[in-house]
Design an enzyme around this catalytic site. Structure first.
Site, PDB file in Angstrom:
ATOM      1  N   ASP A 272     -76.361  49.984  22.948  1.00  0.00           N
ATOM      2  CA  ASP A 272     -76.862  51.174  23.946  1.00  0.00           C
ATOM      3  C   ASP A 272     -75.942  52.176  23.870  1.00  0.00           C
ATOM      4  O   ASP A 272     -74.953  52.526  23.539  1.00  0.00           O
ATOM      5  CB  ASP A 272     -76.882  50.587  25.350  1.00  0.00           C
ATOM      6  CG  ASP A 272     -77.876  49.460  25.678  1.00  0.00           C
ATOM      7  OD1 ASP A 272     -78.887  49.040  24.545  1.00  0.00           O
ATOM      8  OD2 ASP A 272     -78.319  49.000  26.854  1.00  0.00           O
ATOM      9  N   HIS A 430     -72.430  48.302  23.059  1.00  0.00           N
ATOM     10  CA  HIS A 430     -72.648  49.840  23.161  1.00  0.00           C
ATOM     11  C   HIS A 430     -72.178  50.471  21.983  1.00  0.00           C
ATOM     12  O   HIS A 430     -70.871  50.025  21.549  1.00  0.00           O
ATOM     13  CB  HIS A 430     -72.020  50.500  24.534  1.00  0.00           C
ATOM     14  CG  HIS A 430     -72.838  49.779  25.764  1.00  0.00           C
ATOM     15  ND1 HIS A 430     -72.481  48.616  26.177  1.00  0.00           N
ATOM     16  CD2 HIS A 430     -73.419  50.372  26.568  1.00  0.00           C
ATOM     17  CE1 HIS A 430     -73.167  48.340  27.337  1.00  0.00           C
ATOM     18  NE2 HIS A 430     -73.762  49.650  27.451  1.00  0.00           N
TER      19      HIS A 430
END
Length: 910
Positions: A272, A430
């Site tokens: 992400d 992430h």
């Protein structure tokens, strides 16, 4: 000694912290932080205007630290939290984290403005802010990790100023970044000794225990209060739902995908918040090595913007996403601004979804229909908007917490522990953090070893590709270097009482020991060393049985065994030869009782629980049947799963070990050390397998001596290959760099003849098969593994490292080609720029050398050695004024450096 599983996750493992990791150490006394108080503000420095900017930044730093600490308190005692409390803590923690990212961005802008200001007081003000981060008594070591990104950015801002005060400040920040890396390692490894020294102004390590740090933070904040501040009050626990209802809730995937319905031992990797200009591509390079697909959920504003006429305007981040898409990775939507969409409605909510979709279509018309709600926060209107846009919500059931946890080892441990419980799922990472880049290979190695499959998006569902690696790549996953702990037994015997004395064995053992510790990171306490009188039969067997078999070796560990001494061969009544290693107390006529037969070594090897074991015997004997060594793409993919028991010996039973190698080593051990230094990395991927080591050492030794080294796998091996991972070389060449002696260079030139190296010194991507002997004297062909794909940044490092080897052998033209290649791959590579300059310098090409030292300084303005080199190059080019300036700058940066006396002497001459 703390076991690896008990190392704390820096933000979420207080429940495991009772074991402790030792206390802090400092070079000078520092008062302890007052209980229940926050850190003090930095003292003022500079002019009134600069002081005003400094005070504003100090307030921002305080807010960053408070949010960081609150996140730690929220996620501490993770194992003891109920599912509801954990979910709320994670949601609020993510909100805190993303709010803090904005605070860090604002602080970065303020620091950039202060660094670029013409105000003469800016350096004093920046120095005062560094004083606070480095030495404020109210800060714990773990607190300082909150400022890592800001320091990294500040170093870049300061680098734009070429003044001497800016250069000094740049150097100071670089030292602080090194100290922060040490702090990270404090929580990443089992280390009891005091860590490296830092200059008086730098961050000094206090070695606090993590549980003490968390306990003190809990006096400042409580989880309940933090949750309340963010609008959450946890209800009293309710009775568990009936089994049928609970199962329905846990397994529900209608409309949204959580990963719970994936096949057993199947994972989906998701990333992400990108794209990130550096980390996204580095993560993609790692994934490519493992043939693993992934989904990258992009934040729209990182791709560009949408104007009033609904036209997409892409920025530089879009090019990163294009590369990801071209490599076969899935692009997906993570909203435009990373807002909490459960609190949005109407046009604002739809724009968050649709604007990013428009940008993704501009990047790749075939973008996926996948969407992930920021923080997992969604409402009915948001889900309806997705349905109308024909998008599909993808959640997760494994949270790496890499958004909050600064320590790669604990991120990896958390993911693996969660997967052990869940058995399958979608993992949330992430691609905006360096720590994720570091943790990912460890996680992937373990998943491969434990038989997990990686599923990718096929256009309609998540599915494991059949028959070929992900993204249609022909390349296989790399050999796993992701071991747990590394162990070694190193034996050297010169002083035999009843056998001829040797001259080189102890030095060989010492050289191997130091290489294992200094180059490959073996912990000194796990390298058992037996020299001369210590290496009795009982001592050697005791080392295997007591220190290894019963000393805590785990199934994911590796063991390296080196023996330098006499070997012997005895012919049995059956006509078969039996080899022995000869302990210091053995009698020549009592081999059966005094020596250690190879059959016993085999039994020891099979009894050890480690994944890979490699025996290297600098002795000559026969009498051990070895299976064929080899390599294939299938082998490479499965190496992390397979047990490996291998042996490399110096020669056959009727041969003598050739002593008289350089630096007091035998020819075999010298060649072994050259191979481990990097020459045995035949495919250039930064990994040296036992197969590659044998393919380099055996023919090389046979070519310069009467020995024919042998290699193969011991009975009980399942085809696994022992792996050494080459560390990146960091040496900036200079006058103090030691080159090899003439006899060492002469021997190396003979050893390397068989490599048929190309003029540019590059290894072949697909090394040819090599014929070596087994211990019965039969020939066997072994094939080193093919090269695995690595990123341009890694390729640049490997080229620099090869250049360093070639420089030390005075092969200047080949070294120049390698440093040039490194700079082609990475234009801002200051290390390679300096090293290229020094190659020119050694060839008396002083103007060219000076230009490259100046380039180095532009890339890394605080690199003191580059100024010393520049002074030498310009002095010899006849430019005394430039030389004086360079020497003076060196002395300003390193007044007590190793070249300080020399620089002063040169200034006196000019």
């Amino acid at each position: 000694m703390i076991s690896k599983p008990k190392l704390l996750a820096l933000v979420a493992a207080a429940s495991l912290s009772a074991a402790g990791a030792g206390y802090f150490y400092t070079h000078r006394a520092q008062p302890a932080p007052a209980e229940g108080t926050a850190s003090s503000a930095p003292g003022l420095g500079g002019t009134a205007t600069a002081q005003s900017q400094q005070q504003a930044i100090a307030g921002q730093l305080g807010e960053v630290l408070a949010a960081y600490r609150k996140t730690i308190v929220l996620l501490a005692d993770e194992k003891s939290l109920g599912e509801g409390e954990k979910a709320q803590a994670n949601r609020v923690g993510q909100g805190l984290f993303h709010d803090n990212q904005l605070r860090i961005a604002r602080a970065d802008e303020a620091l950039a403005a202060l660094a670029a200001s013409p105000d003469s007081g800016r350096f004093a003000s920046l120095g005062a802010l560094l004083d606070y981060i480095e030495a404020d008594p109210g800060l714990y070591d773990a607190d300082r990790l909150a400022f890592r990104e800001l320091l990294q950015a500040l170093r870049g801002h300061v680098a734009k100023d070429g003044s001497l005060p800016a250069i000094k400040l740049h150097k100071r920040i670089s030292e602080d970044m090194d100290a922060l890396a040490e702090i990270e390692r404090n929580y990443d490894q089992e280390i009891k000794q005091i860590f490296g020294r830092f200059e008086a102004r730098g961050i000094e390590l206090k070695r606090e225990r993590w549980e003490d740090y968390v306990a003190r933070l809990k006096k400042l904040y409580s989880r309940e209060q933090i949750l309340k501040e963010y609008g959450v009050v946890l209800p009293y626990p309710t009775p568990p739902a009936p089994p049928a209802a609970a199962a329905s809730a846990a397994g529900a995937e209608d409309g949204e995908i959580f990963g719970k319905s994936l096949p057993k031992k199947t994972v989906v990797l998701t990333f992400d918040d990108g794209p990130h200009k550096r980390y996204s591509e580095e993560i993609a390079a790692i994934l490519k090595q493992y043939g693993a697909p992934a989904v990258f959920f992009s934040v729209g504003r990182n791709l560009g913007s949408v104007d009033a006429s609904h036209q997409a305007k892409l920025n530089s981040g879009a090019e990163v996403s294009r590369k990801l898409s071209a490599a076969g990775y899935t692009l997906a939507n993570h909203s435009y601004s990373h807002a909490q969409l459960s609190k949005e409605s109407g046009d604002k909510l739809r724009a968050e979804i649709l604007d990013t979709d428009l940008l993704l279509k501009a990047v790749d018309a075939g973008r996926s229909p996948l969407f992930r709600f920021p923080y997992g926060a969604r409402n009915g209107e948001g889900l309806a908007a997705l349905h109308k846009a024909e998008l599909k919500s993808v959640m997760w059931n494994i949270d790496s917490l890499d958004w909050a946890d600064p320590v790669p080892a604990s991120i990896a441990g958390r993911v693996l522990q969660a997967l052990e419980k869940e058995g399958r799922g979608i993992i949330l990472f992430h691609d905006i953090h360096e720590r994720t880049v570091k943790a990912l290979p460890v996680i992937l190695d373990r998943l491969v070893a434990e038989g997990y499959q990686f599923a990718g998006w096929d256009g309609s569902t998540f599915k494991v590709a059949q028959g070929t690696p992900a993204q249609g790549q022909a390349a296989a996953a790399p050999v796993s270097a992701g071991y747990g702990n590394s162990w070694a037994i190193v034996i050297g015997i010169d002083d035999y009482a009843k056998w001829p004395k040797l001259q080189y064995a102890v030095r060989d053992a010492q050289g191997v020991r130091q290489t294992l510790i200094d180059k490959f990171g073996f912990a000194a306490e796990r390298v058992v060393t037996l020299k001369n009188g210590e290496a009795t039969r009982a001592g050697i067997l005791g080392a295997f049985h007591d220190r290894l078999a019963h000393g805590g070796v785990q199934k994911n560990d590796r063991i390296f065994v080196f023996f330098a001494g006499h070997g012997a061969t005895r012919k049995l009544s059956s006509g078969r030869d039996l080899g022995y290693i000869v302990p210091v107390d053995a009698a020549p006529d009592q081999l059966a009782t005094d020596a250690i037969p190879m059959t016993e070594i085999q039994n020891i090897a099979e009894s050890l629980s480690a994944k890979h074991v490699l025996f290297v015997m600098d002795a000559c004997y026969s009498g051990l049947g070895l299976t064929r060594g080899g390599s294939s793409s299938s082998f490479l993919r499965d190496n992390a799963k397979r047990i490996g028991r291998q042996m490399l010996t110096a020669g056959g039973g009727d041969q003598l070990v050739a002593d008289g190698g350089p630096n007091g080593h035998s020819v075999f051990t010298w060649t072994l050390l050259q191979g481990l230094g990097g020459k045995a990395d035949l495919n250039g991927d930064g990994l040296i397998t036992a197969t590659e080591l044998a393919a380099y050492v055996a023919p090389a030794v046979a070519g310069v001596s009467s020995q024919t080294p042998a290699f193969g796998s011991l009975p009980g091996s399942e085809g696994g290959d022992f792996v050494f991972e080459l560390p990146a070389e960091t040496e900036f060449l200079g006058a103090a760099t030691v080159q090899l002696s003439n006899d060492a260079i002469a021997l190396n030139s003979k050893l390397d003849v068989r490599l048929d190296a190309k003029p540019d010194g590059k290894p072949d991507a697909t090394p040819a098969a090599v014929t070596v002997k087994d211990l019965h004297g039969k020939e066997q062909a072994i094939t080193p593994p093919p090269a695995v794909p690595i990123s341009a940044r890694q390729l640049a490092q490997r080229a620099n490292d090869r250049g360093l080897q070639l420089y030390k052998e005075k092969q200047y033209a080949a070294a120049e080609a390698q440093f040039t290649e490194a700079l082609k791959l990475r234009a801002d590579f200051a290390l390679a720029a300096n090293n290229l300059g020094f190659v020119f310098y050694k060839q008396e090409r002083y103007p060219e050398a000076a230009r490259w030292f100046e380039n180095t300084i532009k890339m890394d303005p605080s690199r003191a050695i580059a100024y010393l080199n520049l002074g030498d190059a310009t002095a010899r080019a006849g430019d005394a004024k430039r030389a004086q300036g360079a020497y003076k700058t060196y002395l300003e940066l390193a007044p007590n450096g190793s070249g300080a006396a020399y620089a002063r002497q040169q200034l006196e001459k000019l």
